[in-house]
Design an enzyme around this catalytic site. Structure first.
Site, short mmCIF file in Angstrom:
data_model
loop_
_atom_site.label_atom_id
_atom_site.label_comp_id
_atom_site.label_asym_id
_atom_site.label_seq_id
_atom_site.Cartn_x
_atom_site.Cartn_y
_atom_site.Cartn_z
N GLY A 200 89.92 29.08 24.00
CA GLY A 200 88.86 29.83 24.98
C GLY A 200 89.05 31.21 24.98
O GLY A 200 88.54 32.07 25.34
N CYS B 169 60.20 27.44 12.73
CA CYS B 169 59.01 27.31 13.59
C CYS B 169 59.55 26.95 15.01
O CYS B 169 59.14 26.03 15.44
CB CYS B 169 57.96 26.02 13.07
N GLY C 12 90.26 28.52 18.84
CA GLY C 12 89.30 28.37 17.62
C GLY C 12 88.78 29.82 17.44
O GLY C 12 89.02 30.50 16.33
N TYR D 144 72.93 30.10 23.02
CA TYR D 144 73.47 30.66 24.27
C TYR D 144 73.03 32.10 24.65
O TYR D 144 73.67 32.69 25.30
CB TYR D 144 75.16 30.96 23.71
C1 LIG Z 1 86.46 24.02 21.87
C2 LIG Z 1 87.74 23.76 22.21
C3 LIG Z 1 88.86 24.49 21.91
C4 LIG Z 1 88.66 25.81 21.18
O1 LIG Z 1 87.92 26.69 22.13
P1 LIG Z 1 87.75 28.25 21.65
O2 LIG Z 1 87.00 28.90 22.31
O3 LIG Z 1 87.09 28.11 20.29
O4 LIG Z 1 89.26 28.79 21.45
C5 LIG Z 1 90.04 24.23 22.31
N1 LIG Z 1 90.47 23.06 23.11
C6 LIG Z 1 89.36 22.03 23.14
C7 LIG Z 1 89.80 20.86 24.00
C8 LIG Z 1 88.20 22.69 22.88
O5 LIG Z 1 87.15 21.57 23.04
#
Ligand SMILES: *Cc1c(COP(=O)(O)O)cnc(C)c1O
Length: 421
Positions: A239, A345, A275, A316
């Site tokens: 996150g 489209c 991520g 988003y």
């Molecule tokens: C999507 C997700 C992440 C990664 O989130 P990021 O915002 O890309 O860091 C980590 N843990 C879980 C369980 C997720 O669903």
């Protein structure tokens, strides 16, 4: 920080001119910087070095095999959400002992596959899922470590579609259920209820929501342990936000500085699941202007990438910087406002609205920045468009890491039944 910079008037990825990559592999093209990718991973690892966490790359952000392999080689684990990701993780050499598995809808078949692979931990999102894992383990005569995903009921103040820790979101378990399941752990002989997991959303730029969730998790852990649980793992999820526009996200070091003191002396091992933080600014989407259309009301730059290639602006309302790849001398002087749109489209197929850009002409190359996370990963074949190529730059070298799809790829798997012939 990232390794996409303008040098000698041209955008480069590390030492490679982006123009060169586009000419070699065509557009639309996803282009990644290996150095940026690894640098972000190392920054996070260094920030949390005092507690040597297990850092599991959230593969759903970008599961290209080369990207995953680069991170696994650095010592990352994998955070997976499907058996497809499990198989990709194993394919690139991820040790099963560094794989964690979240998802609200793991099927019995998926659970069995992951137990068989010997993954480190399931992040459990419901009581029936826990029953299912327990059943699979007893059948396979094995025992599986699990964490319970706590829904801490905090608002992460990010886009509602990427908020996952509010009481009304589908993710995780409420506190009362978490405490009940820990208290009932004797009923689940096949599982070792070893951890608590939280993941409250994505692109979170302030420490407040993380801290609120962390405090909730620590409270729940204390309560559960007081009633006989033995919780050794705390998974803080992912996150961490990045810079797309004018955000001022916390750095890895600042994040660690507020988190680490709270964990002191609690006997908890830490798991992180980044991520976007790792891969978001490591990639760009290179696209070519096809037409300029001035309607009086709007000036459109129509490009050869669309929402099927990069969905974030449409899904988003996300902002991505857009920069000319190889502006002609003097071109950058004055700007005009453009809507940068794709060929799909759908009116929502728009990367930017009224964006000031140097005067554009057909054939010009543009780079959509910050496209490394949830970019190619969300690409589709909508409008029967083959998905883009992906290339990875390592210093002076550039490697094709996914070839552009062909028409054959588009129709593979489809059949016309004899009754229609
Ligand atoms: C999507 C997700 C992440 C990664 O989130 P990021 O915002 O890309 O860091 C980590 N843990 C879980 C369980 C997720 O669903």
């Amino acid at each position: 920080m990232h390794d996409f910079r303008v040098r000698d008037g041209q955008l480069h990825c590390e030492a490679v001119p982006v123009l060169e990559a586009a000419e070699r592999f065509g557009t639309p093209l996803y282009l990644y910087s290996h150095h940026t990718l690894i640098d972000h991973f190392r920054k996070l690892r260094a920030a949390f070095a005092p507690v040597t966490p297990l850092i599991c790359f959230a593969m759903k952000a970008n599961s290209n095999l080369a990207i995953c392999r680069a991170l696994i080689r650095e010592g990352a684990g994998a955070d997976i959400v499907s058996v497809g990701e499990l198989r990709k993780a194993l394919l690139v050499g991820a040790p099963p002992s560094r794989i964690v598995y979240a998802s609200v809808g793991k099927t019995a078949a998926e659970i069995t596959a992951a137990v068989r692979a010997g993954i480190f931990c399931f992040n459990v999102e419901s009581a029936p899922e826990l029953e299912q894992i327990d059943l699979a383990c007893r059948r396979l005569k094995t025992r599986q470590r699990v964490s319970l995903r706590l829904n801490p009921n905090v608002d992460p103040h990010t886009h509602t579609f990427i908020s996952t820790g509010r009481g009304t979101d589908k993710f995780g378990l409420d506190e009362a259920t978490v405490l009940r399941l820990f208290a009932d752990s004797a009923r689940y002989a096949g599982v070792d209820l070893a951890g608590v997991h939280i993941h409250i959303g994505s692109q979170i730029t302030a420490p407040g929501p993380f801290l609120a969730a962390l405090h909730k998790a620590l409270t729940v852990i204390r309560r559960a342990n007081r009633r006989g649980a033995r919780i050794r793992w705390l998974n803080l999820g992912g996150g961490l936000g990045i810079v797309y526009h004018r955000e001022k996200p916390q750095t890895a070091a600042a994040f660690a500085k507020v988190v680490l003191p709270l964990l002191k002396g609690r006997g908890l091992r830490l798991i992180l699941e980044p991520g976007r933080f790792i891969v978001g600014n490591s990639g760009i989407l290179v696209t070519r202007v096809v037409y300029i259309k001035d309607t009086g009301a709007k000036r459109f730059a129509i490009v050869d990438a669309g929402m099927n290639d990069l969905l974030r602006p449409t899904l988003y309302g996300a902002y991505h910087d857009i920069v000319p790849v190889a502006p002609k001398p003097g071109q950058t002087a004055k700007t005009q406002r453009y809507d940068v749109v794709g060929p799909i489209c759908e009116s929502g197929d728009r990367f930017a609205a009224d964006r000031p850009l140097p005067p554009l002409a057909p054939g010009d190359l543009l780079a959509v920045m910050g496209a490394g996370a949830y970019g190619f990963a969300m690409a589709s074949n909508y409008n029967a468009r083959p998905r883009a190529a992906e290339a990875l730059v390592m210093g002076r070298r550039i490697h094709l890491v996914r070839r552009r799809e062909t028409f054959q790829d588009l129709v593979r798997g489809e059949r016309i039944p004899a009754a229609l012939r």
